[in-house]
Scaffold this motif. Structure first.
Motif, PDB file in Angstrom:
ATOM      1  N   SER A  62       0.857  -1.165   0.204  1.00 33.62           N
ATOM      2  CA  SER A  62       0.203  -0.101  -0.139  1.00 33.62           C
ATOM      3  C   SER A  62       0.839   1.251  -0.054  1.00 33.62           C
ATOM      4  CB  SER A  62      -0.902   0.272   1.100  1.00 33.62           C
ATOM      5  OG  SER A  62      -0.223   0.172   2.276  1.00 33.62           O
ATOM      6  N   GLY A  66       0.502   3.051  -3.146  1.00 30.85           N
ATOM      7  CA  GLY A  66      -0.029   4.329  -2.665  1.00 30.85           C
ATOM      8  C   GLY A  66       0.715   5.372  -3.420  1.00 30.85           C
ATOM      9  N   GLY A  69      -0.115   5.743  -6.730  1.00 32.07           N
ATOM     10  CA  GLY A  69      -1.348   6.302  -6.940  1.00 32.07           C
ATOM     11  C   GLY A  69      -1.803   7.802  -6.503  1.00 32.07           C
ATOM     12  N   ASP A  70      -0.821   8.345  -5.710  1.00 36.31           N
ATOM     13  CA  ASP A  70      -0.897   9.622  -5.374  1.00 36.31           C
ATOM     14  C   ASP A  70      -0.243  10.672  -6.123  1.00 36.31           C
ATOM     15  OD1 ASP A  70      -2.949   9.590  -3.241  1.00 36.31           O
ATOM     16  OD2 ASP A  70      -1.372   8.853  -1.866  1.00 36.31           O
ATOM     17  N   ARG A  74      -4.430   6.951 -10.083  1.00 34.63           N
ATOM     18  CA  ARG A  74      -4.954   5.414  -9.748  1.00 34.63           C
ATOM     19  C   ARG A  74      -4.930   4.452 -10.780  1.00 34.63           C
ATOM     20  NH1 ARG A  74      -4.809   9.140  -5.853  1.00 34.63           N
ATOM     21  NH2 ARG A  74      -6.889  10.503  -5.214  1.00 34.63           N
ATOM     22  N   GLY A 125      -6.650  -0.245  -3.020  1.00 34.10           N
ATOM     23  CA  GLY A 125      -6.771   1.279  -3.036  1.00 34.10           C
ATOM     24  C   GLY A 125      -7.002   1.758  -4.279  1.00 34.10           C
ATOM     25  N   GLY A 126      -6.230   1.212  -5.255  1.00 39.26           N
ATOM     26  CA  GLY A 126      -6.453   1.822  -6.734  1.00 39.26           C
ATOM     27  C   GLY A 126      -7.888   1.321  -7.193  1.00 39.26           C
ATOM     28  N   LEU A 129     -10.521   3.576  -5.154  1.00 35.75           N
ATOM     29  CA  LEU A 129     -10.450   4.900  -5.423  1.00 35.75           C
ATOM     30  C   LEU A 129     -10.944   5.565  -6.632  1.00 35.75           C
ATOM     31  CD1 LEU A 129      -9.236   5.320  -2.877  1.00 35.75           C
ATOM     32  CD2 LEU A 129      -7.447   6.873  -3.906  1.00 35.75           C
ATOM     33  N   PRO A 344     -11.669   6.334   1.830  1.00 35.33           N
ATOM     34  CA  PRO A 344     -11.053   7.419   1.264  1.00 35.33           C
ATOM     35  C   PRO A 344     -11.838   8.658   1.579  1.00 35.33           C
ATOM     36  CG  PRO A 344     -11.846   5.482  -0.329  1.00 35.33           C
ATOM     37  CD  PRO A 344     -12.458   5.289   1.265  1.00 35.33           C
ATOM     38  N   ARG A 352      -4.972  10.373  -0.453  1.00 30.87           N
ATOM     39  CA  ARG A 352      -5.951   9.423  -0.213  1.00 30.87           C
ATOM     40  C   ARG A 352      -5.442   8.155  -0.500  1.00 30.87           C
ATOM     41  NH1 ARG A 352     -11.388  11.462  -2.711  1.00 30.87           N
ATOM     42  NH2 ARG A 352     -11.287  12.666  -0.759  1.00 30.87           N
ATOM     43  N   CYS A 353      -4.658   7.889  -1.837  1.00 29.21           N
ATOM     44  CA  CYS A 353      -4.635   6.460  -1.970  1.00 29.21           C
ATOM     45  C   CYS A 353      -3.540   5.777  -1.122  1.00 29.21           C
ATOM     46  CB  CYS A 353      -3.890   6.384  -3.446  1.00 29.21           C
ATOM     47  SG  CYS A 353      -3.740   4.865  -4.410  1.00 29.21           S
ATOM     48  N   THR A 354      -2.577   6.499  -0.633  1.00 25.62           N
ATOM     49  CA  THR A 354      -1.766   6.010   0.441  1.00 25.62           C
ATOM     50  C   THR A 354      -2.435   6.016   1.751  1.00 25.62           C
ATOM     51  OG1 THR A 354       0.223   7.136  -0.639  1.00 25.62           O
ATOM     52  CG2 THR A 354       0.490   6.459   1.866  1.00 25.62           C
TER      53      THR A 354
END
Length: 423
Positions: A62, A66, A69-70, A74, A125-126, A129, A344, A352-354
């Motif tokens: 993550s 993450g 993703g951030d 995403r 997470g991906g 989100l 989220p 948010r992703c992390t």
């Protein structure tokens, strides 16, 4: 939204298939094959230990995914995490056992399980989100519940394959080569998941962010550490209950109670079917009445039901076992049906992703990694009814209830309430 929901659901189903097929194999066959010099109990504990390594890797995944993703979006997370988990799962199916390469076998098994967890740590997470950030405000819980149905489908697929093999192969055939087939099948499933995800568009909310976090983890630790710990503690009982039902109970019932492997798989699968059906329905309730009330109710339900559940399990009667599992998993999904929207919403978009993924996967370490090992040890020193397992789960449920009580509600208020009155 339908296309995006289908892609998110398919991907999480494939990745959780990979994760669950390992857990089922650990309960049924990996101990004797990779730890043959251990006693039966020690071999089962060792196999569950490698199972737990996947949970330890999930927070690291993550953090890694993450960050991507951030910083980068995403969408790349969905593709890379699925590829990593699928490759590791296929490799487990090709791995020689202890009888062929000695101690290198359990070491390689541990490494591959770690890689599985690394990929799954980024997947959740991906997927959630993209669903949450594409969804209309008043339906975030509903649309984000589709990735949450993926674990149910993945579990059913994994155990359906195991059930079919268990019913058609002898014990010797299953231990020799049959257990490898579900791992090999992951290659085809991962390819299908990648094909479905190829056309997914990037989150519109991410594209609007102008000032991306340079080191998302540092910002999360500095500004949201309390939130991460609370969410991890809040989710721990859900993981514990899920893996008690779907993993530990298989080993306990077959080894201690003499229930057949096929019967136990059917009991667990029937329960997970109900869980999958309830997920979007409970998400609709979460959109109407809020995320936090459902989470509190689910934790309270788990706290009240853990002793009855282990008592029903100890009877060895399939119908009573299924009843105990059904009530426990209904309380579990009451929490997890809305978590994909709730987590989220607790974090600002730039981290948010992390933040959401780290909190979610740390809960997996607290509740999922240790539970099969702890439950096995507690049941070994108990009597006919493993009351120690019930006590352990009840304490976790009360801990999670307290953590949810300290978290705020995030459901967006209706527009008519938030807008000022005219004039």
């Amino acid at each position: 939204m339908l296309r995006l929901a289908a892609a998110s659901l398919a991907g999480t189903a494939v990745e959780f298939y990979d994760f669950f097929v390992y857990g089922t194999a650990a309960a049924l066959v990996l101990g004797p094959l990779f730890f043959p010099t251990f006693s039966p109990l020690a071999g089962t504990l060792a196999a569950f230990g490698t199972f737990g390594a996947g949970f330890v890797a999930r927070p690291l995944g993550s953090v890694l995914f993450g960050h991507i993703g951030d910083r980068r979006g995403r969408r790349p997370v969905l593709l890379v995490s699925l590829l990593l988990t699928g490759a590791a799962t296929v490799a487990v199916g090709c791995l020689p056992t202890y009888g062929t390469i000695g101690t290198a076998a359990p070491v390689l098994l541990l490494v591959l399980r770690f890689l599985q967890g690394l990929g799954l740590g980024g997947e959740w997470g991906g997927a959630v989100l993209l669903a949450t950030e594409h969804a209309p405000t008043g339906r975030r819980a509903l649309w984000s519940s589709f990735p949450q149905v993926g674990p149910s489908l993945g579990f059913l697929l994994a155990n359906g394959v195991m059930l079919g093999l268990s019913a058609t192969l002898s014990d010797a055939q299953f231990a020799s080569w049959g257990w490898r087939i579900p791992f090999w099948a992951s290659g085809a499933l991962a390819a299908a998941g990648l094909w479905l995800r190829r056309s997914v568009t990037e989150s519109p909310l991410f594209l609007k962010i102008e000032d991306h976090a340079r080191v998302p983890l540092a910002e999360v630790v500095r500004g949201h550490w309390r939130l991460v710990l609370l969410t991890a503690g809040a989710l721990s009982v859900g993981y514990a209950v899920f893996y008690t039902v779907t993993t530990w109970s298989l080993a306990y019932a077959t080894d201690r109670l003499g229930v057949s492997r096929t019967v136990m798989l059917v009991c667990v699968m029937a329960t997970v079917v109900v869980q999958g059906v309830l997920t979007p329905l409970l998400a609709l309730v979460g959109d109407r009445y809020g995320r936090r009330p459902l989470c509190l109710a689910g934790c309270a339900g788990m706290a009240l039901w853990m002793f009855p559940m282990v008592a029903l399990l100890s009877t060895g009667v399939p119908l009573l076992i299924s009843l105990g599992f059904l009530e426990a998993m209904t309380a579990f999904i009451t929490v997890f049906a809305v978590i994909a929207a709730y987590l989220p919403e607790l974090y600002e978009p730039r981290v948010r992703c992390t933040g959401a993924a780290v909190g979610y996967n740390l809960g997996g370490v607290l509740g999922g990694a240790l539970t099969p090992v702890v439950a096995t040890a507690l049941a070994e020193h108990g009597g006919r009814v493993p009351w120690g397992v019930g006590a352990y789960l009840t304490v976790l449920a009360l801990l999670s209830l307290g953590c949810f009580a300290l978290l705020p509600e995030t459901r967006p208020l209706p527009v008519a309430v938030t807008e000022p009155a005219p004039g």
